[in-house]
Every structure is written in structure tokens, then in C-alpha cells.
Design a protein around this motif. Structure first.
Motif, PDB file in Angstrom:
ATOM      1  N   ASP A   1      57.989 -37.815  83.113  1.00  0.00           N
ATOM      2  CA  ASP A   1      57.531 -38.641  84.242  1.00  0.00           C
ATOM      3  C   ASP A   1      58.359 -39.913  84.400  1.00  0.00           C
ATOM      4  O   ASP A   1      58.066 -40.755  85.243  1.00  0.00           O
ATOM      5  CB  ASP A   1      56.046 -38.990  84.097  1.00  0.00           C
ATOM      6  CG  ASP A   1      55.744 -39.852  82.869  1.00  0.00           C
ATOM      7  OD1 ASP A   1      56.686 -40.186  82.120  1.00  0.00           O
ATOM      8  OD2 ASP A   1      54.555 -40.172  82.652  1.00  0.00           O
TER       9      ASP A   1
ATOM     10  N   TYR B   1      58.782 -42.230  82.028  1.00  0.00           N
ATOM     11  CA  TYR B   1      58.291 -43.315  81.182  1.00  0.00           C
ATOM     12  C   TYR B   1      58.568 -43.025  79.709  1.00  0.00           C
ATOM     13  O   TYR B   1      58.554 -41.872  79.260  1.00  0.00           O
ATOM     14  CB  TYR B   1      56.782 -43.509  81.351  1.00  0.00           C
ATOM     15  CG  TYR B   1      56.383 -44.237  82.616  1.00  0.00           C
ATOM     16  CD1 TYR B   1      56.351 -45.633  82.660  1.00  0.00           C
ATOM     17  CD2 TYR B   1      56.030 -43.522  83.756  1.00  0.00           C
ATOM     18  CE1 TYR B   1      55.987 -46.287  83.821  1.00  0.00           C
ATOM     19  CE2 TYR B   1      55.654 -44.181  84.931  1.00  0.00           C
ATOM     20  CZ  TYR B   1      55.636 -45.573  84.946  1.00  0.00           C
ATOM     21  OH  TYR B   1      55.265 -46.222  86.088  1.00  0.00           O
TER      22      TYR B   1
ATOM     23  N   TYR C   1      56.757 -43.780  76.129  1.00  0.00           N
ATOM     24  CA  TYR C   1      55.436 -44.106  75.584  1.00  0.00           C
ATOM     25  C   TYR C   1      55.601 -44.548  74.134  1.00  0.00           C
ATOM     26  O   TYR C   1      56.253 -43.862  73.339  1.00  0.00           O
ATOM     27  CB  TYR C   1      54.509 -42.895  75.704  1.00  0.00           C
ATOM     28  CG  TYR C   1      54.159 -42.595  77.143  1.00  0.00           C
ATOM     29  CD1 TYR C   1      53.035 -43.144  77.736  1.00  0.00           C
ATOM     30  CD2 TYR C   1      54.996 -41.791  77.925  1.00  0.00           C
ATOM     31  CE1 TYR C   1      52.726 -42.893  79.073  1.00  0.00           C
ATOM     32  CE2 TYR C   1      54.700 -41.540  79.260  1.00  0.00           C
ATOM     33  CZ  TYR C   1      53.567 -42.091  79.828  1.00  0.00           C
ATOM     34  OH  TYR C   1      53.270 -41.856  81.144  1.00  0.00           O
TER      35      TYR C   1
ATOM     36  N   ARG D   1      53.706 -48.341  77.847  1.00  0.00           N
ATOM     37  CA  ARG D   1      54.747 -47.532  78.455  1.00  0.00           C
ATOM     38  C   ARG D   1      55.626 -48.389  79.344  1.00  0.00           C
ATOM     39  O   ARG D   1      55.214 -49.443  79.849  1.00  0.00           O
ATOM     40  CB  ARG D   1      54.158 -46.376  79.259  1.00  0.00           C
ATOM     41  CG  ARG D   1      53.494 -46.757  80.580  1.00  0.00           C
ATOM     42  CD  ARG D   1      53.074 -45.523  81.361  1.00  0.00           C
ATOM     43  NE  ARG D   1      52.578 -45.858  82.702  1.00  0.00           N
ATOM     44  CZ  ARG D   1      52.315 -44.960  83.639  1.00  0.00           C
ATOM     45  NH1 ARG D   1      52.503 -43.662  83.385  1.00  0.00           N
ATOM     46  NH2 ARG D   1      51.881 -45.324  84.832  1.00  0.00           N
TER      47      ARG D   1
ATOM     48  N   THR E   1      59.614 -47.879  81.871  1.00  0.00           N
ATOM     49  CA  THR E   1      60.664 -46.971  82.323  1.00  0.00           C
ATOM     50  C   THR E   1      61.972 -47.168  81.566  1.00  0.00           C
ATOM     51  O   THR E   1      62.887 -46.362  81.690  1.00  0.00           O
ATOM     52  CB  THR E   1      60.921 -47.135  83.827  1.00  0.00           C
ATOM     53  OG1 THR E   1      61.225 -48.503  84.097  1.00  0.00           O
ATOM     54  CG2 THR E   1      59.694 -46.715  84.627  1.00  0.00           C
TER      55      THR E   1
ATOM     56  N   TRP F   1      48.499 -34.366  76.208  1.00  0.00           N
ATOM     57  CA  TRP F   1      48.945 -35.399  75.274  1.00  0.00           C
ATOM     58  C   TRP F   1      48.193 -35.251  73.939  1.00  0.00           C
ATOM     59  O   TRP F   1      46.991 -34.967  73.924  1.00  0.00           O
ATOM     60  CB  TRP F   1      48.663 -36.795  75.835  1.00  0.00           C
ATOM     61  CG  TRP F   1      49.479 -37.140  77.028  1.00  0.00           C
ATOM     62  CD1 TRP F   1      49.101 -37.102  78.340  1.00  0.00           C
ATOM     63  CD2 TRP F   1      50.839 -37.596  77.018  1.00  0.00           C
ATOM     64  NE1 TRP F   1      50.130 -37.497  79.154  1.00  0.00           N
ATOM     65  CE2 TRP F   1      51.216 -37.812  78.367  1.00  0.00           C
ATOM     66  CE3 TRP F   1      51.767 -37.844  76.012  1.00  0.00           C
ATOM     67  CZ2 TRP F   1      52.482 -38.258  78.723  1.00  0.00           C
ATOM     68  CZ3 TRP F   1      53.035 -38.282  76.374  1.00  0.00           C
ATOM     69  CH2 TRP F   1      53.382 -38.487  77.705  1.00  0.00           C
TER      70      TRP F   1
ATOM     71  N   ASN G   1      48.344 -39.840  82.879  1.00  0.00           N
ATOM     72  CA  ASN G   1      48.691 -41.123  82.264  1.00  0.00           C
ATOM     73  C   ASN G   1      47.827 -41.314  81.023  1.00  0.00           C
ATOM     74  O   ASN G   1      46.632 -41.573  81.126  1.00  0.00           O
ATOM     75  CB  ASN G   1      48.459 -42.267  83.245  1.00  0.00           C
ATOM     76  CG  ASN G   1      48.849 -43.615  82.667  1.00  0.00           C
ATOM     77  OD1 ASN G   1      49.182 -43.738  81.479  1.00  0.00           O
ATOM     78  ND2 ASN G   1      48.813 -44.653  83.491  1.00  0.00           N
TER      79      ASN G   1
ATOM     80  N   THR H   1      45.329 -44.355  80.568  1.00  0.00           N
ATOM     81  CA  THR H   1      44.072 -44.462  81.309  1.00  0.00           C
ATOM     82  C   THR H   1      43.179 -43.251  81.122  1.00  0.00           C
ATOM     83  O   THR H   1      42.037 -43.250  81.579  1.00  0.00           O
ATOM     84  CB  THR H   1      44.354 -44.650  82.806  1.00  0.00           C
ATOM     85  OG1 THR H   1      45.117 -43.533  83.278  1.00  0.00           O
ATOM     86  CG2 THR H   1      45.137 -45.925  83.046  1.00  0.00           C
TER      87      THR H   1
END
Length: 481
Positions: A55, A57, A59, A74, A76, A114, A140, A143
Motif C-alpha cells: 500500500d 507504507y 509499518y 506508519r 511512506t 495482518w 490499515n 485502526t
């Protein structure tokens, strides 16, 4: 021929362009261009793990000094993780298992979900450390809702931690550290196949135990396995000894086509591959993971250390392990070269020659030159810092001799210590120019104190000389890697 002429006519080195004609060979831009970081990335974050997702990002999770929760951030970019907001995604239980010593989380994305692997003790026995897994199906993970998948069961119920997972030739494995009751040590390394992201399959195999002198200082430890693959081989690093300045990285190597569940497939390095360096004020580097640069061309070492040696009390109670990053280089034989833990601040780069692409700027007995196969990596790494003379210049600081800089004297380039004089600062400062032979990807360094002269190689030694021929321009062009 021009090299032979140079040996015979050293008296004209002040104007070597007179001896050089023709078009030299040259390299394309490097496949893995320079990538730099400003360290540390995160204070008070140990056992760091960074995962680059599709995506866009990165992490990042790590052990917090309170040992009471799992955090995630996270960004970029890798550097962006240093200022990214942090979210607590899970907190220890108030009682029972998973109620103490929340250690070494890792985040992975497997089959569309995940997973976070971590170790935890119990409120009834904080040292009853076992491995556990969380799962989230959210896009995500910061969240999303997390579900406890429970303990990773092993055939022997004993102190176990530092689970990591990886895939080789389509097979997913789990590697971890565990106390073997049959051995007189703290932890050894094990590997097993996985039936699913929270369950191992078959009988685990022990692939390493702490037997070497540098693995047994303070405690007899092999822990924190991490895997990077390159050139058909699997490199598994691990941490050894107590978590003070003696902490260091060892490495096991196996062929990617070998049976990884056969202990004989793994060869152990007999010396640490990454350890304390007092010159750069980095102590106890260890518990690493691996990630890749934003452009995907560089492998990156993620690890923690401290910037001081002496610790009062149990090192586990000292909160000041910091997350750090530095680029991994690959030796000519295909093995990883981690170099040394570099000084805080901007990380160093290497400079390869435009027309001798296998040669790098390095120092030898403090004389600057270009040479191939520099396995003592730090000799060929320099931090590009603000010029000592100011006025828009840069200076090139030695990695393994902090405070020493590339410096031209009598037009020869040496690595010397800043003596504080204006003359030194002037001679150690350069204007960074677009490469004289490759303006798109190359770089050239024009002397601040002798305008019109550039750092260039001649007979493989570095000089500050004019670059007024095609060959001279090539000699004065480098690639940052």
C-alpha cells in the motif's frame, strides 16, 4: 598505457591531463544508488521491526521500555517513521498469561491479513515467556480490530521468544529463540514450517546454540533471528550475549535450495558480523530486522543500540535502546556487509568510480585511493556533511574515523583529522557538482581552496587536479551508492 606512463612520469602529476587521451570505459548509474538516514529513527524503541507493504507504507513496531503494550506507526518513507504518530494497538492483560514482559513485536502481512508476533510473560511468572500472535483483517492495521490467535505451541514448553516468519521457495517458516532444557545455556535458535500464521508444523529443528566466546558474554544467548535473502542464499542473523555493550549480531548462511530443516544446511560465521564500535559511540547493536529502500533497490538493516557503554543495573531496565537504520552492501562473493554501526546523524555513502565501476573511494594508511573489493566497508564510507568552510560546500567525513575528512594537501587527497585551522577547513571543503562525465547520475567534487581542481583518481590514487579532458572528467566522476 596511461597508467604505465603515470608511473614513469610522476613528476607531471600536477597536470596529468597532458598524459591522458582517448575515451575510457564507464559505468551506467549504479543499480543500488545511495540511500541515507538521520539516526536514530526512534528513541526508547528496542527490537525494531519494519515491514514495507504494497500500500506504499512502511509499518514500524518495537519493544517499548515499559514492556506493557504493542505500538505501531506508519509512513511512506523510512525517515518519515521518525516523526510518524504512534498508535497503541494492543495492551497487556491485567492478569494471567500475556500480562507481563511484552517483547519484540513483529508485523507481517500474510494471505490478506495482518499478523503481529510477540513474546509475553505472565503476571504469576513474568519469566514464563512464550510466543503469541495477533490477527487483523483491516486494510490499515493502526485502526483495525485485533484478535488474539493465542500461543504458538512448541513441543517443549519452555522460555521462548523472538518469533519471525519468512518464505523460501514458496514455503513459509517460523524461526525463534527457545531455552533447550537439555543444554546449559539461555536460548538457542529453532526453525519449523508453518501450517498457518499461528501454528507450526512438524518437529522444530535447532539450527544454532551459543558456543562461541562472543555468544556467551554475560548470558549464553542466541536470539532475535531475522532473514534476508540474496543471490540464492538465505542469511539469518541473530543476536548474542547479554543486552549491554557485548550484544552483537552473528549470522547463519544456507542455500535457498537446501533443506532448511536440516541443521547441517546452515553454516555459522565464526565472528560477529556487527558489533559495538567505540569510535562511533555505538554500543550493543542487535536484535535486527530487514527492510528495503523506497525504490526497492537497497536492503536496509534495522536494529537497536545505545550511545553509551556503561549501564547501571540490569540492562533490561535501561530504557535507552534506540532504533537505527543503515544500508546493507553486498560483497563480491554475495555475502552481506553490514560494516560498523555508524555515528549518530546522517548515515554515510560510498562513491564508486565512473570509469572503474568496481572500485570505490577508500582510505588506506589515510591516503585516499580507489580500490575494488573493500570488505572493510567503513574504509570506503563517508558522511557528506555541511562543508567545514561553509559557503555552500560539503565535506566528506570518514565513517570509522569521525572527525577525519577527505582533505587535499599539495593536491594529494588524504583522510586527516580536522585541526581546527582555517586552512584545513578550506582544504577539506568541496563544491558538490553534477558529474563531469555523467550529469544525470554522477557527482564530482570541486576543491573550495583550489577552484577548477576536482577530486580525481590517477594511478588509482586521489588528487585535486584539473578536469579539462574527457579522461580527466571521467576520472573525476563518481556514483554515490
Amino acid at each position: 598505457m596511461r597508467r604505465l606512463i603515470g608511473r614513469l612520469l610522476t613528476a607531471v602529476l600536477a597536470t596529468p591531463a597532458l598524459l591522458t587521451t582517448g575515451t575510457p570505459a564507464h559505468a551506467a548509474a549504479p543499480a543500488s544508488p545511495a540511500v541515507t538516514f538521520t539516526n536514530p529513527i526512534a528513541e526508547k524503541r528496542a527490537d525494531p521491526h519494519i515491514f514495507k507493504h504494497t500500500d506504499g507504507y512502511y509499518y514500524f513496531t518495537a519493544t517499548v521500555p515499559e514492556y506493557d503494550r504493542i505500538v505501531l506507526r506508519r509512513a511512506t518513507t523510512l525517515q518519515g517513521l521518525s516523526t510518524a504518530p504512534e498508535t497503541t494497538i494492543w495492551t497487556k492483560h491485567a492478569g494471567g498469561v500475556m500480562g507481563a514482559h511484552i517483547w519484540a513485536p513483529e508485523i507481517h502481512f500474510i494471505d490478506g491479513k495482518w499478523y503481529v508476533y510477540f513474546a509475553a510473560g505472565s503476571t504469576s511468572d513474568v519469566w514464563a515467556i512464550r510466543m503469541y500472535v495477533l490477527e487483523s483483517g483491516a486494510a490499515n492495521p493502526l485502526t483495525g480490530t485485533w484478535t488474539e490467535k493465542g500461543q504458538i505451541a512448541t513441543p517443549v514448553s519452555s522460555f521462548s521468544l523472538d518469533a519471525t516468519t519468512f518464505v523460501v521457495s514458496g514455503v513459509r517458516y517460523l524461526a525463534w529463540a527457545q531455552r533447550n532444557p537439555a543444554e546449559d545455556n539461555n536460548t538457542s535458535l529453532f526453525i519449523a514450517r508453518m501450517a498457518n500464521p499461528w501454528t507450526i508444523s512438524g518437529t522444530p529443528v535447532e539450527i544454532s546454540q551459543p558456543t562461541l566466546s562472543w555468544e556467551t558474554v554475560g548470558y549464553k544467548v542466541n536470539e532475535g533471528p531475522a532473514v534476508v535473502q540474496h543471490g540464492g542464499r538465505v542469511f539469518l542473523t541473530y543476536s548474542a550475549s547479554a543486552t549491554d555493550a557485548n550484544y552483537c549480531l552473528g549470522m547463519l548462511t544456507a542455500s535457498a535450495s537446501a533443506d532448511l530443516l536440516n541443521a547441517a544446511s546452515w553454516a555459522k560465521s565464526q565472528q560477529p558480523v556487527f558489533r559495538t564500535n567505540a569510535a562511533t559511540s555505538q554500543y550493543g547493536p542487535g536484535h535486527n530486522s530487514f527492510t528495503v529502500s523506497e525504490d526497492g533497490t537497497s536492503d536496509v538493516l534495522v536494529y537497536h543500540d545505545r550511545n553509551y557503554k556503561d549501564i547501571t543495573g540490569d540492562p533490561l531496565n535501561d530504557p535507552n535502546r534506540r532504533t537505527r537504520l543503515q544500508k546493507i552492501y553486498w560483497n563480491a562473493d554475495g555475502t552481506p556487509n553490514f560494516g560498523i554501526p555508524v555515528a549518530d546523524g546522517v548515515s554515510p555513502v560510498r562513491f564508486s568510480s565512473y570509469n572503474y565501476p568496481d572500485r570505490y573511494i577508500r582510505h588506506w594508511d589515510f591516503r585516499a585511493k580507489i580500490e575494488p573489493n573493500v570488505t572493510h566497508l567503513a574504509d570506503s564510507q563517508f558522511r557528506v556533511v555541511s562543508g567545514l568552510a561553509g559557503t555552500g560546500t560539503v565535506s566528506l567525513e570518514s565513517t570509522n574515523y569521525p572527525g577525519y575528512y577527505l582533505h587535499q594537501k599539495n593536491y594529494e587527497v588524504w583522510v586527516e583529522k580536522d585541526d581546527g585551522t582555517a586552512a584545513f577547513k578550506s582544504d577539506a571543503s568541496f563544491y558538490r557538482r553534477a558529474g563531469l562525465a555523467d550529469t544525470a547520475s554522477g557527482v564530482s567534487f570541486e576543491s573550495y581552496s583550489s577552484p577548477g581542481r576536482y577530486i580525481r583518481h590517477y594511478n588509482y590514487l586521489l588528487y585535486a587536479q584539473p578536469a579539462d579532458t574527457t579522461t580527466a572528467k571521467a576520472d573525476a566522476t563518481f556514483f554515490a551508492e
